[in-house]
Design a protein around this motif. Structure first.
Motif, short mmCIF file in Angstrom:
data_model
loop_
_atom_site.label_atom_id
_atom_site.label_comp_id
_atom_site.label_asym_id
_atom_site.label_seq_id
_atom_site.Cartn_x
_atom_site.Cartn_y
_atom_site.Cartn_z
N LEU A 16 53.85 46.69 15.72
CA LEU A 16 53.39 46.66 14.24
C LEU A 16 52.83 48.20 13.68
CD1 LEU A 16 51.52 44.07 12.19
CD2 LEU A 16 50.82 46.49 12.04
N GLU B 296 51.30 50.86 11.31
CA GLU B 296 50.21 51.06 10.34
C GLU B 296 50.06 52.53 9.71
OE1 GLU B 296 46.02 49.84 11.58
OE2 GLU B 296 45.64 52.04 11.47
N TRP C 230 51.55 52.86 15.99
CA TRP C 230 52.05 51.24 16.14
C TRP C 230 51.02 50.70 16.98
CZ3 TRP C 230 53.27 49.63 20.95
CH2 TRP C 230 53.84 50.69 21.86
N LEU D 32 50.17 50.66 4.83
CA LEU D 32 51.31 49.99 5.22
C LEU D 32 50.86 49.38 6.64
CD1 LEU D 32 54.73 49.32 5.15
CD2 LEU D 32 54.59 51.37 6.83
N PHE D 33 51.12 47.98 6.79
CA PHE D 33 50.92 47.24 8.02
C PHE D 33 51.91 46.20 8.21
CE2 PHE D 33 47.84 44.20 10.34
CZ PHE D 33 47.33 45.15 11.26
N GLU D 34 53.11 46.65 8.91
CA GLU D 34 54.28 45.83 8.88
C GLU D 34 54.83 45.64 10.41
OE1 GLU D 34 58.54 45.72 6.40
OE2 GLU D 34 56.93 46.79 5.61
N PRO D 35 55.45 44.55 10.69
CA PRO D 35 56.23 44.53 11.84
C PRO D 35 57.29 45.15 12.06
CG PRO D 35 55.30 42.29 10.85
CD PRO D 35 55.25 43.34 9.86
N GLN E 157 59.88 44.64 14.04
CA GLN E 157 61.15 43.69 14.22
C GLN E 157 62.48 44.54 14.57
OE1 GLN E 157 60.92 41.81 10.30
NE2 GLN E 157 59.51 40.45 10.94
N PHE F 42 58.58 53.18 3.48
CA PHE F 42 58.74 51.66 3.73
C PHE F 42 60.16 51.68 4.67
CE2 PHE F 42 61.21 53.27 -0.30
CZ PHE F 42 62.29 53.51 0.18
N ALA G 181 48.10 45.63 1.92
CA ALA G 181 48.97 46.22 2.98
C ALA G 181 50.11 45.29 3.31
CB ALA G 181 48.34 46.87 4.07
#
Length: 303
Positions: A9, A11, A20, A39-42, A44, A95, A303
């Motif tokens: 993830l 950050e 990450w 921003l706090f996103e997997p 993937q 993003f 986030a």
């Protein structure tokens, strides 16, 4: 291509530090403004992120170049081309691109109220030379860059509390080339500024905050649908002359929190449910967390 764990993830903080995590930690409220997580996103298995600079250019950042949290976070600026580092150009937003770029578009709004729709495929195959997304005049600046589809609509807000709603289609928001400046989004009265933009569906709500600390959640369907270039509908009244709409975001779920930065450089977290649903009329709820003459400078979604 990627050696990151499947649960990695990313950050990114308000100060521009990026790293990450694996396993993903539980997101904690920051205590200092610079530590606010934007921003706090997997990951993937996605291989790159897109960085938009204040000049309106897009640059790729390879996920493989992002350091792990265990090896210390690094300034995102250092992952950009040396020319950008030397200029110390401000980063506007970051993003992950959607997987289906054919169905997605970027909506871009500037401080002078110019809006444009850009095909998502324009950010495919980016190089370190960067790619211009919008041609900004010398006295203009970015206010909003976000992904959307034709299932959504656009909301543009002015400091006078007015909100213009219009659909995303070829008539109201035609697809333009990368160097186009865009069309005028809304009429701006004397003394007003364009302060926000959001894309959402009619069944969602907007969250509005005034500079002096009054807020409301407003069902989007209550805003009359207009046409690009209209003056919009009054969505927020003010308790006294001199107050102004400071920010607008898509309202998060009631279980979430949003954050504000105040004129005293305090970082404050507020539960979404503390801001009531209102109609178009009314000044909204007073934010109790403000102290004395303290005002709100910025509004951030979760986030």
């Amino acid at each position: 291509p990627l050696n990151l764990p499947k649960d990695a993830l990313v950050e990114l903080t308000h100060k521009g530090k990026i790293c990450w995590h694996s396993p993903p930690p539980k997101l904690k409220n920051a205590k200092k403004v610079e530590d606010l997580v934007l921003l706090f996103e997997p990951v993937q298995q996605r291989e790159q992120m897109i960085v938009i600079t204040a000049s309106g250019k897009a640059y790729p950042v390879a996920v493989a170049d992002i350091p792990s949290a265990g090896s210390r976070s690094t300034p995102l600026l250092k992952l950009l081309p040396s020319s950008i580092q030397q200029k110390r150009e401000e980063i506007f937003t970051v993003f992950f691109p959607p997987k289906d770029l054919q169905r997605h578009f970027l909506v871009i709004l500037t401080a002078q109220g110019r809006v444009k729709r850009l095909a998502g495929t324009e950010v495919d195959q980016l190089t370190n030379r960067g790619s211009t997304l919008v041609k900004l005049k010398a006295d203009d600046a970015l206010i909003y860059v976000g992904w959307t589809t034709e299932a959504e609509e656009v909301a543009v807000a002015t400091s006078g509390g007015r909100i213009l709603r219009f659909p995303i289609d070829d008539l109201q928001l035609p697809i333009m080339g990368r160097t186009a400046q865009g069309n005028q989004a809304t009429r701006v009265r004397k003394g007003e500024d364009v302060v926000g933009c959001a894309t959402l569906t009619p069944d969602q709500d907007l969250l509005l905050l005034s500079q002096e600390g009054y807020g409301k959640r407003l069902p989007f369907h209550m805003i009359r649908r207009g046409q690009r270039g209209d003056i919009g509908t009054q969505g927020l009244q003010f308790h006294r002359r001199g107050d102004r709409l400071m920010g607008m975001i898509v309202a998060p779920p009631e279980s979430a929190q949003f954050s504000i930065i105040t004129s005293q450089q305090r970082l404050v977290y507020l539960p979404v449910k503390s801001v009531s649903l209102w109609g178009k009329d009314g000044i909204g709820d007073k934010i109790d967390a403000l102290q004395g003459e303290e005002t709100i400078l910025k509004l951030f979604p979760p986030a």
